[in-house]
Motif scaffolding. Structure first.
Motif, PDB file in Angstrom:
ATOM      1  N   VAL A 133      28.806  35.779  37.751  1.00 41.70           N
ATOM      2  CA  VAL A 133      29.180  36.825  38.699  1.00 41.70           C
ATOM      3  C   VAL A 133      28.093  37.013  39.765  1.00 41.70           C
ATOM      4  N   ILE A 134      26.864  37.180  39.320  1.00 42.51           N
ATOM      5  CA  ILE A 134      25.793  37.464  40.279  1.00 42.51           C
ATOM      6  C   ILE A 134      25.550  36.242  41.178  1.00 42.51           C
ATOM      7  N   GLU A 135      25.679  35.040  40.615  1.00 43.82           N
ATOM      8  CA  GLU A 135      25.527  33.824  41.425  1.00 43.82           C
ATOM      9  C   GLU A 135      26.630  33.723  42.483  1.00 43.82           C
ATOM     10  N   ASN A 136      27.847  34.143  42.089  1.00 36.38           N
ATOM     11  CA  ASN A 136      28.944  34.176  43.058  1.00 36.38           C
ATOM     12  C   ASN A 136      28.596  35.071  44.251  1.00 36.38           C
ATOM     13  N   LEU A 137      27.948  36.197  43.945  1.00 33.66           N
ATOM     14  CA  LEU A 137      27.643  37.156  45.014  1.00 33.66           C
ATOM     15  C   LEU A 137      26.568  36.646  45.983  1.00 33.66           C
ATOM     16  N   ILE A 138      25.557  35.980  45.427  1.00 37.26           N
ATOM     17  CA  ILE A 138      24.405  35.629  46.281  1.00 37.26           C
ATOM     18  C   ILE A 138      24.531  34.259  46.948  1.00 37.26           C
ATOM     19  N   GLU A 139      25.553  33.496  46.532  1.00 36.67           N
ATOM     20  CA  GLU A 139      25.677  32.126  47.049  1.00 36.67           C
ATOM     21  C   GLU A 139      25.791  32.072  48.579  1.00 36.67           C
ATOM     22  N   ALA A 140      26.765  32.785  49.133  1.00 34.09           N
ATOM     23  CA  ALA A 140      26.972  32.703  50.592  1.00 34.09           C
ATOM     24  C   ALA A 140      25.785  33.265  51.389  1.00 34.09           C
ATOM     25  N   PRO A 141      25.257  34.429  51.015  1.00 31.34           N
ATOM     26  CA  PRO A 141      24.077  34.907  51.758  1.00 31.34           C
ATOM     27  C   PRO A 141      22.932  33.897  51.752  1.00 31.34           C
TER      28      PRO A 141
ATOM     29  N   ILE B  92      18.191  39.060  48.488  1.00 28.91           N
ATOM     30  CA  ILE B  92      19.591  39.466  48.406  1.00 28.91           C
ATOM     31  C   ILE B  92      19.948  40.060  47.036  1.00 28.91           C
ATOM     32  N   LEU B  93      19.193  39.703  46.017  1.00 26.08           N
ATOM     33  CA  LEU B  93      19.524  40.115  44.653  1.00 26.08           C
ATOM     34  C   LEU B  93      19.668  41.635  44.472  1.00 26.08           C
ATOM     35  N   PRO B  94      18.746  42.436  44.981  1.00 18.65           N
ATOM     36  CA  PRO B  94      18.895  43.891  44.805  1.00 18.65           C
ATOM     37  C   PRO B  94      20.185  44.417  45.432  1.00 18.65           C
ATOM     38  N   TYR B  95      20.541  43.885  46.593  1.00 25.21           N
ATOM     39  CA  TYR B  95      21.762  44.323  47.261  1.00 25.21           C
ATOM     40  C   TYR B  95      22.987  43.886  46.460  1.00 25.21           C
ATOM     41  N   ALA B  96      22.941  42.657  45.948  1.00 25.58           N
ATOM     42  CA  ALA B  96      24.044  42.148  45.127  1.00 25.58           C
ATOM     43  C   ALA B  96      24.235  43.040  43.896  1.00 25.58           C
TER      44      ALA B  96
ATOM     45  N   ARG C 132      28.347  43.099  33.912  1.00 26.06           N
ATOM     46  CA  ARG C 132      28.991  41.783  33.860  1.00 26.06           C
ATOM     47  C   ARG C 132      28.290  40.732  34.744  1.00 26.06           C
ATOM     48  N   ALA C 133      27.091  41.045  35.191  1.00 24.00           N
ATOM     49  CA  ALA C 133      26.388  40.172  36.149  1.00 24.00           C
ATOM     50  C   ALA C 133      26.270  38.726  35.670  1.00 24.00           C
ATOM     51  N   ASP C 134      26.068  38.538  34.369  1.00 22.53           N
ATOM     52  CA  ASP C 134      25.820  37.189  33.870  1.00 22.53           C
ATOM     53  C   ASP C 134      27.035  36.542  33.210  1.00 22.53           C
ATOM     54  N   TYR C 135      28.183  37.160  33.367  1.00 18.31           N
ATOM     55  CA  TYR C 135      29.428  36.576  32.856  1.00 18.31           C
ATOM     56  C   TYR C 135      29.936  35.527  33.839  1.00 18.31           C
ATOM     57  N   TYR C 136      30.765  34.619  33.317  1.00 19.50           N
ATOM     58  CA  TYR C 136      31.475  33.673  34.182  1.00 19.50           C
ATOM     59  C   TYR C 136      32.858  34.253  34.487  1.00 19.50           C
ATOM     60  N   PRO C 137      33.444  33.894  35.627  1.00 20.38           N
ATOM     61  CA  PRO C 137      34.755  34.439  35.995  1.00 20.38           C
ATOM     62  C   PRO C 137      35.800  34.343  34.884  1.00 20.38           C
TER      63      PRO C 137
ATOM     64  N   ALA D 190      32.475  39.387  48.909  1.00 16.44           N
ATOM     65  CA  ALA D 190      32.727  39.460  50.356  1.00 16.44           C
ATOM     66  C   ALA D 190      31.786  40.480  51.010  1.00 16.44           C
ATOM     67  N   LEU D 191      31.568  41.613  50.336  1.00 16.13           N
ATOM     68  CA  LEU D 191      30.705  42.662  50.897  1.00 16.13           C
ATOM     69  C   LEU D 191      29.247  42.217  50.984  1.00 16.13           C
ATOM     70  N   CYS D 192      28.865  41.288  50.115  1.00 18.89           N
ATOM     71  CA  CYS D 192      27.479  40.835  50.060  1.00 18.89           C
ATOM     72  C   CYS D 192      27.057  40.148  51.370  1.00 18.89           C
ATOM     73  N   MET D 193      28.043  39.698  52.144  1.00 18.11           N
ATOM     74  CA  MET D 193      27.751  39.100  53.459  1.00 18.11           C
ATOM     75  C   MET D 193      27.660  40.176  54.549  1.00 18.11           C
ATOM     76  N   GLN D 194      27.779  41.420  54.142  1.00 16.16           N
ATOM     77  CA  GLN D 194      27.690  42.563  55.054  1.00 16.16           C
ATOM     78  C   GLN D 194      28.628  42.462  56.264  1.00 16.16           C
ATOM     79  N   PRO D 195      29.920  42.272  55.968  1.00 18.79           N
ATOM     80  CA  PRO D 195      30.895  42.174  57.063  1.00 18.79           C
ATOM     81  C   PRO D 195      31.171  43.546  57.692  1.00 18.79           C
ATOM     82  N   ASP D 196      31.674  43.524  58.909  1.00 21.23           N
ATOM     83  CA  ASP D 196      32.093  44.765  59.568  1.00 21.23           C
ATOM     84  C   ASP D 196      33.588  45.009  59.371  1.00 21.23           C
ATOM     85  N   ILE D 197      34.318  43.932  59.072  1.00 19.39           N
ATOM     86  CA  ILE D 197      35.768  44.029  58.905  1.00 19.39           C
ATOM     87  C   ILE D 197      36.138  43.290  57.617  1.00 19.39           C
TER      88      ILE D 197
END
Ligand SMILES: Nc1ncnc2c1ncn2[C@@H]1O[C@H](COP(=O)(O)OP(=O)(O)OP(=O)(O)O)[C@@H](O)[C@H]1O
Ligand SMILES: [Mg+2]
Length: 260
Positions: A114-122, A133-137, A149-154, A170-177
């Protein structure tokens, strides 16, 4: 500098969008405008072009003609020959980095936690350091109620949990929309509630959102405008109160009757 002028900022404007797949015209002159902090709900029968419209916003599909403006800058505009021309790759990437998308089928990376999924794109796209990026994730995981669930797999998560991870990612990339394409329709009814709750919270924080949905209660409560599409056209649009209580068009009335 949050002032009224800023609040009224148009985040997304699509004008006279036309799109065909071969002979099949799927979008026949669509106009939409979404201001900062607004939630636009798009409803309509299967095959009416909702996903295609959403996918055109972030260039997963390209338009044939019309214009797309993101935060006042053109992603695409019709040239003198009546054909859509896109901004160059660098500019397109920059504009698209303002958008985040959540799909019906979650689309998480199965081999990553889960956490790797979040930080991959940033890390890949924005070249951010892991420590950066980790603290924000982690903050986002807490926000969607999945800190544990940070260390679980999907595959070890329920559908509703996977979709909340997809939203956090998606939010981890800090989108506006944020763009959502039927984010709950692959979920069992008892799991849709937790995803809609997360989306309601985002809306309450004034995230700008475009949501294709079959969840009429969500559209009624969380949307600032509702659009009803059929056959590639906008049949009717309005604020939720007017739209749901006093629909004008027969097709809208028939559709809403079916949905209730
Ligand atoms: N890549 C494609 N190639 C050819 N035709 C396509 C493609 N994508 C969509 N279509 C067609 O375009 C039309 C609109 O599809 P779209 O997925 O936008 O509808 P939708 O409103 O999202 O429907 P649903 O509610 O079922 O998701 C459909 O007739 C579909 O078959
Ligand atoms: Mg669709």
């Amino acid at each position: 500098m949050a002032n009224t002028t800023n609040d009224a900022q148009v985040m997304l404007r699509m004008h006279d969008i036309h799109k065909s797949f071969g002979e099949l015209a799927v979008l026949k002159g669509i106009d939409i405008e979404v201001r900062r902090g607004e939630v636009l709900a798009i409803i309509g029968p299967s095959g009416s072009g909702k996903s295609t419209l959403l996918r055109c916003i972030n260039k997963l599909e390209t338009i044939d003609s019309g214009s797309i403006e993101i935060e006042g800058e053109f992603l695409a505009d019709t040239n003198e020959h009546g054909v859509a021309e896109y901004a160059d790759l660098k500019k397109s990437r920059e504009l698209l980095s303002h958008t985040g998308m959540v799909f019906q089928q979650f689309n998480l990376f199965p081999h990553m936690t889960v956490i790797e999924n979040l930080i991959e794109a940033p890390m890949q796209v924005k070249s951010m350091k892991k420590a950066e990026i980790l603290p924000y994730a982690r903050e986002l995981l807490a926000k969607v109620g999945l800190s544990d669930r940070a260390d679980y797999y999907p595959s070890q998560l329920s559908g509703g949990q996977q979709q909340r991870v997809a939203i956090a990612r998606a939010l981890c990339m800090q989108p506006d929309i944020m763009l959502f394409d039927e984010p709950t329709s692959a979920l069992d009814p008892e799991l849709t509630g937790e995803v809609l709750k997360t989306m309601r919270e985002l809306a309450a924080e004034r995230m700008t959102m475009v949501v294709v949905t079959h969840e009429m209660a969500f559209a009624r409560e969380a949307a600032s405008q509702v659009i009803f599409m059929a056959d590639g056209n906008i049949v009717e649009q309005g604020d939720p109160e007017t739209f749901f209580n006093r629909p004008q068009e027969e097709r809208t009335k028939a559709f809403l009757k079916n949905m209730l």
